[in-house]
Write a protein that holds these residues in place. Sequence first.
Motif, PDB file in Angstrom:
ATOM      1  N   VAL A 248       1.059  -1.203  -0.042  1.00 52.62           N
ATOM      2  CA  VAL A 248      -0.074   0.048   0.058  1.00 52.62           C
ATOM      3  C   VAL A 248       0.826   1.291   0.012  1.00 52.62           C
ATOM      4  CG1 VAL A 248      -1.560   1.508   1.458  1.00 52.62           C
ATOM      5  CG2 VAL A 248      -2.005  -1.265   1.255  1.00 52.62           C
ATOM      6  N   ASN A 249       1.963   1.231   0.861  1.00 51.26           N
ATOM      7  CA  ASN A 249       2.701   2.474   0.773  1.00 51.26           C
ATOM      8  C   ASN A 249       3.572   2.477  -0.196  1.00 51.26           C
ATOM      9  OD1 ASN A 249       2.274   3.154   3.648  1.00 51.26           O
ATOM     10  ND2 ASN A 249       3.851   2.132   4.474  1.00 51.26           N
ATOM     11  N   ARG A 250       3.871   1.540  -1.163  1.00 53.40           N
ATOM     12  CA  ARG A 250       4.575   1.707  -2.514  1.00 53.40           C
ATOM     13  C   ARG A 250       3.584   2.545  -3.343  1.00 53.40           C
ATOM     14  NH1 ARG A 250       4.396  -0.521  -7.239  1.00 53.40           N
ATOM     15  NH2 ARG A 250       2.839  -1.849  -6.746  1.00 53.40           N
ATOM     16  N   ARG A 251       2.284   2.286  -3.387  1.00 59.40           N
ATOM     17  CA  ARG A 251       1.586   3.035  -4.105  1.00 59.40           C
ATOM     18  C   ARG A 251       1.150   4.112  -3.858  1.00 59.40           C
ATOM     19  NH1 ARG A 251      -2.618  -1.792  -6.652  1.00 59.40           N
ATOM     20  NH2 ARG A 251      -1.256  -3.805  -6.161  1.00 59.40           N
ATOM     21  N   LEU A 252       1.074   4.207  -2.623  1.00 60.93           N
ATOM     22  CA  LEU A 252       0.792   5.807  -2.070  1.00 60.93           C
ATOM     23  C   LEU A 252       2.129   6.825  -2.290  1.00 60.93           C
ATOM     24  CD1 LEU A 252      -0.830   4.933   1.382  1.00 60.93           C
ATOM     25  CD2 LEU A 252      -1.896   5.722  -0.588  1.00 60.93           C
ATOM     26  N   GLN A 253       3.202   6.313  -2.073  1.00 56.16           N
ATOM     27  CA  GLN A 253       4.504   7.132  -2.438  1.00 56.16           C
ATOM     28  C   GLN A 253       4.558   7.399  -3.740  1.00 56.16           C
ATOM     29  OE1 GLN A 253       7.532   4.675  -0.769  1.00 56.16           O
ATOM     30  NE2 GLN A 253       6.851   4.890   1.593  1.00 56.16           N
ATOM     31  N   ALA A 254       4.341   6.433  -4.613  1.00 51.58           N
ATOM     32  CA  ALA A 254       4.306   6.595  -6.183  1.00 51.58           C
ATOM     33  C   ALA A 254       3.356   7.532  -6.395  1.00 51.58           C
ATOM     34  CB  ALA A 254       4.071   5.421  -6.842  1.00 51.58           C
ATOM     35  N   ALA A 255       2.360   7.967  -5.988  1.00 56.14           N
ATOM     36  CA  ALA A 255       1.300   8.969  -6.067  1.00 56.14           C
ATOM     37  C   ALA A 255       1.418  10.164  -5.473  1.00 56.14           C
ATOM     38  CB  ALA A 255       0.113   8.445  -6.082  1.00 56.14           C
ATOM     39  N   GLY A 256       2.535  10.240  -4.543  1.00 53.78           N
ATOM     40  CA  GLY A 256       2.822  11.389  -3.621  1.00 53.78           C
ATOM     41  C   GLY A 256       1.787  11.716  -2.650  1.00 53.78           C
ATOM     42  N   VAL A 257       1.016  10.695  -1.920  1.00 56.86           N
ATOM     43  CA  VAL A 257       0.129  10.822  -1.031  1.00 56.86           C
ATOM     44  C   VAL A 257       0.580  10.705   0.123  1.00 56.86           C
ATOM     45  CG1 VAL A 257      -2.035   9.765  -0.214  1.00 56.86           C
ATOM     46  CG2 VAL A 257      -1.594   9.546  -2.555  1.00 56.86           C
ATOM     47  N   PRO A 258       0.464  11.780   1.307  1.00 60.04           N
ATOM     48  CA  PRO A 258       1.054  11.554   2.406  1.00 60.04           C
ATOM     49  C   PRO A 258       0.190  10.704   3.614  1.00 60.04           C
ATOM     50  CG  PRO A 258       0.430  13.908   1.838  1.00 60.04           C
ATOM     51  CD  PRO A 258      -0.305  12.966   0.619  1.00 60.04           C
ATOM     52  N   THR A 259       1.191  10.128   4.429  1.00 65.65           N
ATOM     53  CA  THR A 259       0.733   8.983   5.149  1.00 65.65           C
ATOM     54  C   THR A 259       1.238   9.216   6.618  1.00 65.65           C
ATOM     55  OG1 THR A 259       2.494   7.666   5.017  1.00 65.65           O
ATOM     56  CG2 THR A 259       0.875   7.401   3.380  1.00 65.65           C
ATOM     57  N   LEU A 260       0.314   8.941   7.449  1.00 62.78           N
ATOM     58  CA  LEU A 260       0.555   8.917   8.887  1.00 62.78           C
ATOM     59  C   LEU A 260       0.406   7.584   9.484  1.00 62.78           C
ATOM     60  CD1 LEU A 260       0.973  10.656  11.446  1.00 62.78           C
ATOM     61  CD2 LEU A 260      -1.355  10.972  11.774  1.00 62.78           C
ATOM     62  N   ASP A 261       1.574   7.108   9.849  1.00 63.94           N
ATOM     63  CA  ASP A 261       1.538   5.786  10.413  1.00 63.94           C
ATOM     64  C   ASP A 261       1.584   5.829  11.900  1.00 63.94           C
ATOM     65  OD1 ASP A 261       2.019   2.987  10.702  1.00 63.94           O
ATOM     66  OD2 ASP A 261       3.730   2.872   9.789  1.00 63.94           O
ATOM     67  N   LEU A 262       0.004   5.339  12.266  1.00 64.80           N
ATOM     68  CA  LEU A 262       0.093   5.265  13.796  1.00 64.80           C
ATOM     69  C   LEU A 262      -0.340   3.546  14.107  1.00 64.80           C
ATOM     70  CD1 LEU A 262      -2.467   8.223  14.344  1.00 64.80           C
ATOM     71  CD2 LEU A 262       0.136   8.084  14.722  1.00 64.80           C
ATOM     72  N   LEU A 263       0.093   2.596  13.278  1.00 68.44           N
ATOM     73  CA  LEU A 263      -0.229   1.324  13.289  1.00 68.44           C
ATOM     74  C   LEU A 263       0.146   0.849  14.898  1.00 68.44           C
ATOM     75  CD1 LEU A 263      -1.383  -1.138  11.813  1.00 68.44           C
ATOM     76  CD2 LEU A 263       0.818  -1.657  10.992  1.00 68.44           C
ATOM     77  N   THR A 264       1.348   1.049  15.224  1.00 68.45           N
ATOM     78  CA  THR A 264       1.740   0.451  16.505  1.00 68.45           C
ATOM     79  C   THR A 264       2.154   1.812  17.269  1.00 68.45           C
ATOM     80  OG1 THR A 264       4.003   0.224  15.731  1.00 68.45           O
ATOM     81  CG2 THR A 264       2.248  -1.688  15.312  1.00 68.45           C
ATOM     82  N   ALA A 265       1.750   2.988  17.206  1.00 73.83           N
ATOM     83  CA  ALA A 265       2.089   3.882  18.026  1.00 73.83           C
ATOM     84  C   ALA A 265       1.593   4.264  19.273  1.00 73.83           C
ATOM     85  CB  ALA A 265       1.647   5.306  17.044  1.00 73.83           C
TER      86      ALA A 265
END
Length: 322
Positions: free
Chosen positions: A268-285
């Motif tokens: 998922v991150n690979r596709r988001l980064q290729a499109a320049g979509v910002p992400t906030l990773d709180l999965l294990t935060a």
Amino acid sequence: MIAFLRKNSFVLLLLAAFVLSDILISWWDPMVTSRRFYKNDFTKTLFHHDWQNRGPAFYGNSAVTGAYIESDSTAKLVELGLSYGKLTDLKAILEQQRFHVEGQLVVGIDVHTMIDSLDTDPTYQWFKPWYQPYVYAYRDYFRDTGTELACGLYQGLLKQDATRFEACARFPETLKLSASDPLAYQPRWIDKELYFGRKSDEDLRQKWDEYEQRFGWMTNRDFKNNLDALDFIIAYSKQQGLPLRVVWMPWNRGYKLPRYMPALQEEVNRRLQAAGVPTLDLLTAYDPKYFHDLVHLSRQEGAPVFTKEVDAWLASLAKSSK
């Protein structure tokens, strides 16, 4: 032709009556407009926003509903969390223009959002084919409401204990009917489910074992439809000039992540980064003390912290884009 019509007039009139009545019931749309009927989370969202179907949105499943406190947020996103909501549902919402996202679209992805085979609420409006009769599509809910009404009438008009019948035993608290008001009813619940307190370690362990058995073996092939939906959402947002942001929703780090998550998150991150979509990773935060269970933050402890963090992140993105 005339002979055929005469010979089959009763059947044809019966069919015409059914079609006309179904059209009228569909126009009435009691699954949305009548409080006698069950309401899904999408309808609840519209109800709590005065039936406005546009604005900036925070979409996701029940993890978003539990974590994002719209009334406390400075971002003022419409909380568009759906019970068992997936990206395929968001794709359908956008394609069918059920909700017009304006300003920005924030998508929350948790450990269940991408699972193709995960059953969801069958009453969501985008699941009904245009050709399917309304009464047939929602037959179980018509039966449920009809049974409730019949039990109430039995109790109210005949002054009998309707709960002694098995079909009526489910409605003891909703039967408010009387001879003076035979059509009175208890409106169906219209609020979304929130999560208070913390479940016991035993309950959490049992739930983790259940998740592991049902989903732990999965690979990225089991998320194909939702990965395709992600591509659609990215393309749609770009086409509409709509800022898209993605939040990896918190998981209770007191328990191991599902085995499929590292590979899924990477893809998922690979596709988001290729499109320049910002992400906030709180999965294990977040510390386990903030959770109600494995995937839902506690409304008292976790949700306020989450809402403030998302607000701050979105504000920083808005500031950096100026």
